[in-house]
Design an enzyme around this catalytic site. Structure first.
Site, PDB file in Angstrom:
ATOM      1  N   SER A   1      -5.047  45.974 -29.818  1.00  0.00           N
ATOM      2  CA  SER A   1      -5.289  47.415 -30.555  1.00  0.00           C
ATOM      3  C   SER A   1      -7.298  47.542 -30.372  1.00  0.00           C
ATOM      4  O   SER A   1      -7.456  47.672 -29.487  1.00  0.00           O
ATOM      5  CB  SER A   1      -5.228  47.718 -31.724  1.00  0.00           C
ATOM      6  OG  SER A   1      -4.884  49.241 -32.258  1.00  0.00           O
TER       7      SER A   1
ATOM      8  N   GLU B   1       4.523  52.930 -25.600  1.00  0.00           N
ATOM      9  CA  GLU B   1       3.229  53.309 -26.895  1.00  0.00           C
ATOM     10  C   GLU B   1       2.271  54.609 -26.684  1.00  0.00           C
ATOM     11  O   GLU B   1       2.488  54.642 -25.223  1.00  0.00           O
ATOM     12  CB  GLU B   1       2.591  52.466 -27.316  1.00  0.00           C
ATOM     13  CG  GLU B   1       2.053  51.596 -26.521  1.00  0.00           C
ATOM     14  CD  GLU B   1       1.138  50.705 -26.966  1.00  0.00           C
ATOM     15  OE1 GLU B   1       0.167  51.239 -26.927  1.00  0.00           O
ATOM     16  OE2 GLU B   1       1.156  49.563 -26.191  1.00  0.00           O
TER      17      GLU B   1
ATOM     18  N   HIS C   1       3.296  49.605 -29.850  1.00  0.00           N
ATOM     19  CA  HIS C   1       2.265  49.144 -29.436  1.00  0.00           C
ATOM     20  C   HIS C   1       1.828  47.530 -30.811  1.00  0.00           C
ATOM     21  O   HIS C   1       2.391  47.288 -31.317  1.00  0.00           O
ATOM     22  CB  HIS C   1       1.544  50.120 -31.145  1.00  0.00           C
ATOM     23  CG  HIS C   1      -0.028  49.870 -30.914  1.00  0.00           C
ATOM     24  ND1 HIS C   1      -1.026  49.944 -29.559  1.00  0.00           N
ATOM     25  CD2 HIS C   1      -0.671  49.921 -31.947  1.00  0.00           C
ATOM     26  CE1 HIS C   1      -2.379  49.878 -30.078  1.00  0.00           C
ATOM     27  NE2 HIS C   1      -2.441  49.442 -31.225  1.00  0.00           N
TER      28      HIS C   1
END
Length: 298
Positions: A147, A241, A271
């Site tokens: 991320s 996602e 995610h």
């Protein structure tokens, strides 16, 4: 078809998303919640954790006991630049250590809003340089992150390249956040399928980290950076996602820049699904480990 375990986790995430409004939670509560999620996978007895510092940046060595190796992974945790710690990502770190046969240097870079851009980039660069100062050869090192940590991985590589520093052997990014301006089409096209993230929250979070004018800065959003000269990179992303196109566009730009890049879009996944105790995560982590072993053979 996703595994029963994956379906159960997806349902849990959907329930959490429906019952919680992050805007109503304090930073402390959000940080504590992510840390708690990281503690859901119990640590095996053969995992060794050593608290330390990497060039003044706090962190941990996470390794598998009695498995000597010269392979090292610098891991940069996710959490939108304002959450995340060794607590939230230790379980992912030891699973990566198992898969890759590497010692994992898991760092705690400074978080926003207390420390805004470029604090996180500065800390990641310091940590990498500290590994070199310990006589760890760059061709024995990989950098990885999920991320925000995936975006930070790329920003660190660009910073090292621009400073003339020796680059690591390879990198792996898990659902990387590469466009903090939120311009990817999947921000809307995947919104109904993403069980965890939603576009409004994704677009608000960056302002804790940087100013509106910095959203497309190449070290904030590496999608806008010159990516030439970077080492081989493996990209993992979930098909469902909102940040899917952050990875798809990154892969295209890396290839255009002449960088060896691979992307794996995982069907029915969300995610950073790697963080959860599901068979799909085990398979994905093995692929990352095999990539590292290919690029950093013992």
């Amino acid at each position: 078809m996703p595994s029963p375990q994956a379906l159960s986790v997806r349902s849990m995430l959907q329930q959490m998303r429906a019952s919680q409004n992050p805007a109503e939670l304090s930073l402390e509560a959000q940080r504590a919640g992510l840390d708690q999620m990281g503690r859901t996978i119990p640590k095996p007895e053969n995992v060794r954790v050593e608290r330390t510092s990497f060039g003044g940046v706090p962190g941990e060595w996470v390794a598998i006991a009695d498995e000597p190796t010269t392979r090292v992974m610098l891991y940069l945790h996710g959490g939108a630049y304002y959450m995340g710690s060794c607590e939230s990502h230790r379980s992912l770190a030891w699973r990566l250590a198992q898969a890759s046969g590497a010692r994992v240097a898991l760092i705690e870079y400074r978080l926003a809003p207390e420390h805004k851009f470029p604090a996180a980039v500065e800390d990641a660069v310091k940590a990498y340089e500290s590994l070199l100062a310990q006589d760890i050869a760059p061709d024995r090192i990989a950098i990885a992150g999920d991320s925000a940590g995936g975006g930070l991985t790329l920003a660190t590589l660009v910073s090292l390249r621009d400073a003339g520093k020796p680059l690591p052997a390879c990198a792996a990014v898990l659902s990387p956040w590469t466009d903090l301006a939120g311009t990817g089409p999947s921000m809307e096209s995947r919104a109904a399928y993403d069980p965890w993230l939603e576009p409004e929250g994704i677009r608000k979070a960056p302002l804790l980290y940087c100013s509106p004018e910095q959203l497309t800065h190449p070290l904030v959003s590496p999608l806008y950076a010159d990516l030439t000269g970077l080492p081989p990179i493996l990209i993992h992303v979930g098909h469902d996602e909102c940040l899917l196109d952050d990875s798809v566009r990154l892969h295209e730009k890396l290839r255009q820049a002449g960088v060896e890049a691979r992307v794996h879009i995982w069907e029915d996944m969300w995610h950073v699904f790697h963080s959860f105790p599901i068979p799909e995560a085990d398979e994905a982590l093995k692929e990352i480990g095999d990539f590292m072993k290919e690029k950093i053979p013992e």
